[in-house]
Design a protein around this motif. Sequence first.
Motif, PDB file in Angstrom:
ATOM      1  N   MET A   1      44.589  42.184  35.734  1.00  0.00           N
ATOM      2  CA  MET A   1      43.638  43.178  36.242  1.00  0.00           C
ATOM      3  C   MET A   1      42.237  42.776  35.815  1.00  0.00           C
ATOM      4  N   LEU A   2      41.301  42.856  36.708  1.00  0.00           N
ATOM      5  CA  LEU A   2      39.924  42.471  36.439  1.00  0.00           C
ATOM      6  C   LEU A   2      39.184  43.634  35.792  1.00  0.00           C
ATOM      7  N   THR A   3      38.694  43.431  34.580  1.00  0.00           N
ATOM      8  CA  THR A   3      37.929  44.455  33.879  1.00  0.00           C
ATOM      9  C   THR A   3      36.449  44.220  34.094  1.00  0.00           C
ATOM     10  N   PHE A   4      35.734  45.246  34.526  1.00  0.00           N
ATOM     11  CA  PHE A   4      34.316  45.129  34.807  1.00  0.00           C
ATOM     12  C   PHE A   4      33.600  46.243  34.059  1.00  0.00           C
ATOM     13  N   LYS A   5      32.885  45.930  32.994  1.00  0.00           N
ATOM     14  CA  LYS A   5      32.210  46.930  32.173  1.00  0.00           C
ATOM     15  C   LYS A   5      30.764  47.077  32.636  1.00  0.00           C
ATOM     16  N   PHE A   6      30.472  48.196  33.215  1.00  0.00           N
ATOM     17  CA  PHE A   6      29.149  48.411  33.768  1.00  0.00           C
ATOM     18  C   PHE A   6      28.143  48.585  32.654  1.00  0.00           C
ATOM     19  N   GLY A   7      26.966  48.010  32.858  1.00  0.00           N
ATOM     20  CA  GLY A   7      25.879  48.197  31.919  1.00  0.00           C
ATOM     21  C   GLY A   7      25.866  47.193  30.789  1.00  0.00           C
ATOM     22  N   VAL A   8      26.892  46.366  30.680  1.00  0.00           N
ATOM     23  CA  VAL A   8      26.919  45.357  29.616  1.00  0.00           C
ATOM     24  C   VAL A   8      27.275  44.001  30.201  1.00  0.00           C
TER      25      VAL A   8
ATOM     26  N   GLU B   1      42.254  46.298  45.137  1.00  0.00           N
ATOM     27  CA  GLU B   1      40.898  46.486  45.639  1.00  0.00           C
ATOM     28  C   GLU B   1      40.019  45.262  45.422  1.00  0.00           C
ATOM     29  N   ILE B   2      40.571  44.202  44.871  1.00  0.00           N
ATOM     30  CA  ILE B   2      39.761  43.013  44.628  1.00  0.00           C
ATOM     31  C   ILE B   2      39.311  42.388  45.937  1.00  0.00           C
ATOM     32  N   ASP B   3      40.186  42.390  46.935  1.00  0.00           N
ATOM     33  CA  ASP B   3      39.844  41.813  48.230  1.00  0.00           C
ATOM     34  C   ASP B   3      39.016  42.804  49.039  1.00  0.00           C
ATOM     35  N   SER B   4      37.802  43.036  48.550  1.00  0.00           N
ATOM     36  CA  SER B   4      36.917  44.023  49.154  1.00  0.00           C
ATOM     37  C   SER B   4      35.482  43.648  48.803  1.00  0.00           C
ATOM     38  N   PRO B   5      34.495  44.247  49.463  1.00  0.00           N
ATOM     39  CA  PRO B   5      33.110  43.969  49.079  1.00  0.00           C
ATOM     40  C   PRO B   5      32.835  44.270  47.610  1.00  0.00           C
TER      41      PRO B   5
ATOM     42  N   ARG C   1      32.097  27.388  36.027  1.00  0.00           N
ATOM     43  CA  ARG C   1      32.080  26.651  37.304  1.00  0.00           C
ATOM     44  C   ARG C   1      33.055  27.266  38.303  1.00  0.00           C
ATOM     45  N   ALA C   2      34.287  27.432  37.859  1.00  0.00           N
ATOM     46  CA  ALA C   2      35.311  27.967  38.758  1.00  0.00           C
ATOM     47  C   ALA C   2      34.982  29.397  39.187  1.00  0.00           C
ATOM     48  N   GLY C   3      34.501  30.193  38.250  1.00  0.00           N
ATOM     49  CA  GLY C   3      34.176  31.576  38.577  1.00  0.00           C
ATOM     50  C   GLY C   3      33.063  31.692  39.598  1.00  0.00           C
ATOM     51  N   LEU C   4      32.042  30.850  39.474  1.00  0.00           N
ATOM     52  CA  LEU C   4      30.928  30.881  40.420  1.00  0.00           C
ATOM     53  C   LEU C   4      31.368  30.450  41.813  1.00  0.00           C
ATOM     54  N   GLU C   5      32.191  29.407  41.888  1.00  0.00           N
ATOM     55  CA  GLU C   5      32.664  28.951  43.200  1.00  0.00           C
ATOM     56  C   GLU C   5      33.599  29.966  43.832  1.00  0.00           C
ATOM     57  N   ASN C   6      34.458  30.589  43.020  1.00  0.00           N
ATOM     58  CA  ASN C   6      35.347  31.625  43.551  1.00  0.00           C
ATOM     59  C   ASN C   6      34.552  32.840  44.017  1.00  0.00           C
ATOM     60  N   ALA C   7      33.508  33.183  43.269  1.00  0.00           N
ATOM     61  CA  ALA C   7      32.692  34.331  43.644  1.00  0.00           C
ATOM     62  C   ALA C   7      31.959  34.072  44.955  1.00  0.00           C
TER      63      ALA C   7
ATOM     64  N   GLN D   1      33.746  35.903  52.180  1.00  0.00           N
ATOM     65  CA  GLN D   1      34.900  36.430  52.906  1.00  0.00           C
ATOM     66  C   GLN D   1      34.880  37.952  53.047  1.00  0.00           C
ATOM     67  N   PHE D   2      34.408  38.652  52.016  1.00  0.00           N
ATOM     68  CA  PHE D   2      34.619  40.101  52.007  1.00  0.00           C
ATOM     69  C   PHE D   2      33.362  40.946  52.207  1.00  0.00           C
ATOM     70  N   LEU D   3      32.171  40.400  52.028  1.00  0.00           N
ATOM     71  CA  LEU D   3      30.993  41.203  52.303  1.00  0.00           C
ATOM     72  C   LEU D   3      30.915  41.530  53.787  1.00  0.00           C
ATOM     73  N   VAL D   4      30.406  42.698  54.090  1.00  0.00           N
ATOM     74  CA  VAL D   4      30.302  43.118  55.483  1.00  0.00           C
ATOM     75  C   VAL D   4      29.305  42.240  56.234  1.00  0.00           C
ATOM     76  N   ALA D   5      28.214  41.867  55.561  1.00  0.00           N
ATOM     77  CA  ALA D   5      27.180  41.049  56.200  1.00  0.00           C
ATOM     78  C   ALA D   5      26.802  39.896  55.269  1.00  0.00           C
ATOM     79  N   PRO D   6      27.679  38.924  55.101  1.00  0.00           N
ATOM     80  CA  PRO D   6      27.418  37.850  54.138  1.00  0.00           C
ATOM     81  C   PRO D   6      26.208  36.990  54.481  1.00  0.00           C
ATOM     82  N   ASP D   7      25.811  36.972  55.752  1.00  0.00           N
ATOM     83  CA  ASP D   7      24.668  36.149  56.146  1.00  0.00           C
ATOM     84  C   ASP D   7      23.331  36.843  55.912  1.00  0.00           C
ATOM     85  N   GLU D   8      23.380  38.014  55.298  1.00  0.00           N
ATOM     86  CA  GLU D   8      22.146  38.767  55.084  1.00  0.00           C
ATOM     87  C   GLU D   8      21.792  38.897  53.610  1.00  0.00           C
TER      88      GLU D   8
END
Length: 460
Positions: free
Chosen positions: A1-8, A52-56, A131-137, A143-150
Amino acid sequence: MLTFKFGVIPGLLPSPRARGRIRMTVAAAFLAAVSACGLLDTDQPNIIDPNEIDSPEGAQALALGALADFAFAKDGDGTQFDDGLILTSGLLADEFVHSTTPPSQQEVDQRTTALINPTLSDVYRNLHKARAGLENAAAALRQFLVAPDETPDIAEMESLAGYTYVYFGETFCSGVPFSRVSGDSLIFGNPETTTQMFERALARFDEALAEPGLVNDDGTITNLAAVGRGRALLGLGRFAEAGAAVAAVPTDFVYATEHSDSPIRLQNAIFSYTNSGLWSVADVEGGVGLPYLTAADPRVPFLDTEDTGLDLITPQFNLLKYPDATAPVSVGDGIEARLIEAEVQLQANNLSGMTTTLNDLRDAFPDLLLGSLGTPGSRAEGEDLLFAERAFWLYATGHRLGDMRRLVRPAPLGYGRPVDTVFPNGDYHKGGSYGTDVNLPLPIEEQNNPNSAGCLDRNP
């Protein structure tokens, strides 16, 4: 599970001009998370469900995590357990001397790093993770942003991935493999030469600059990629192209990783190490290093503690360039762009033009009260001047080891200087002698890769 701590998030807002966009990303991810549960529910809103990972929102969380890992790999943190690339490469170069006790760090300083070395392993592993994290991101955002070209976010991920390849090429020996995960499988990479690493970096910067989302960039990511592109081209010995790459970058441009007092993982480790008796500012290290202390140059401010470091042997000179644990650390900036242009002029034997460029750069920072430089009388004196200016302007930003390697690399890729005129040598200040390292080896665990048998060579 991906843990994302907001603000830190330690990836830290890259530059003042990029902060608003990053903060909006954090806010958007936070609102998306709390919309799935009430604030009084037991489910933590900083946890992103695997479904929910496969989402914007999931893609944005991956991007923020990648920024965090990049900052950590480059700058370290306040725990004093993971040194970070800037500290480690500066120790192997002539920027710092080891003033504490761990033998793994002393091996790096003494140019005798063994394959089994926790300092080596940490820097290598963390850089690969970034390196891997940046390329995966980048892939997830596309793939998942609604408007990736913007959005320029994809270009930012690709640019920072490019910097990780530059760091590998400047810091490690030839032979680094770049493995990847595909589904549930680990695809082992093949050993790559130093040239191939810089070519990988160049490809990432080119991809970033081709992203359609840069139409909405305020110049921050475009300049970041341009400076990285110029740096990679220097590593490839393509000097004229390097100058062209950075020509449009303004001198006042800065993209930096930022830090915070709390928690400790967000602290600037360069401040922590150099003000806690662990790393001391060097001065003519090994008889050939630059005079960072005796030059009394305001670009490398320091404090003489009149005491030793934690090893009770080494005189402790604290670096004041990063005044506290929250100080930002440059990734790429306009100062480097001008220095690249000056090196192009050096390569063309235009010593007068090079000196003018260097003096214009000094004049751009009048508060430093730097005097004017005289035109060198020979090509060798020009090299001395250019690389000294690079060393003082870029001190403790992760550039010096790559510069020293370029100085000893044979022409036309480098300047062909004897290693012992550039790298510290002779008697080591804690006893024994300096070794022969001009780069870091691959840690022993990389030999779990069936394609790897360690360094292809230890050439600069």
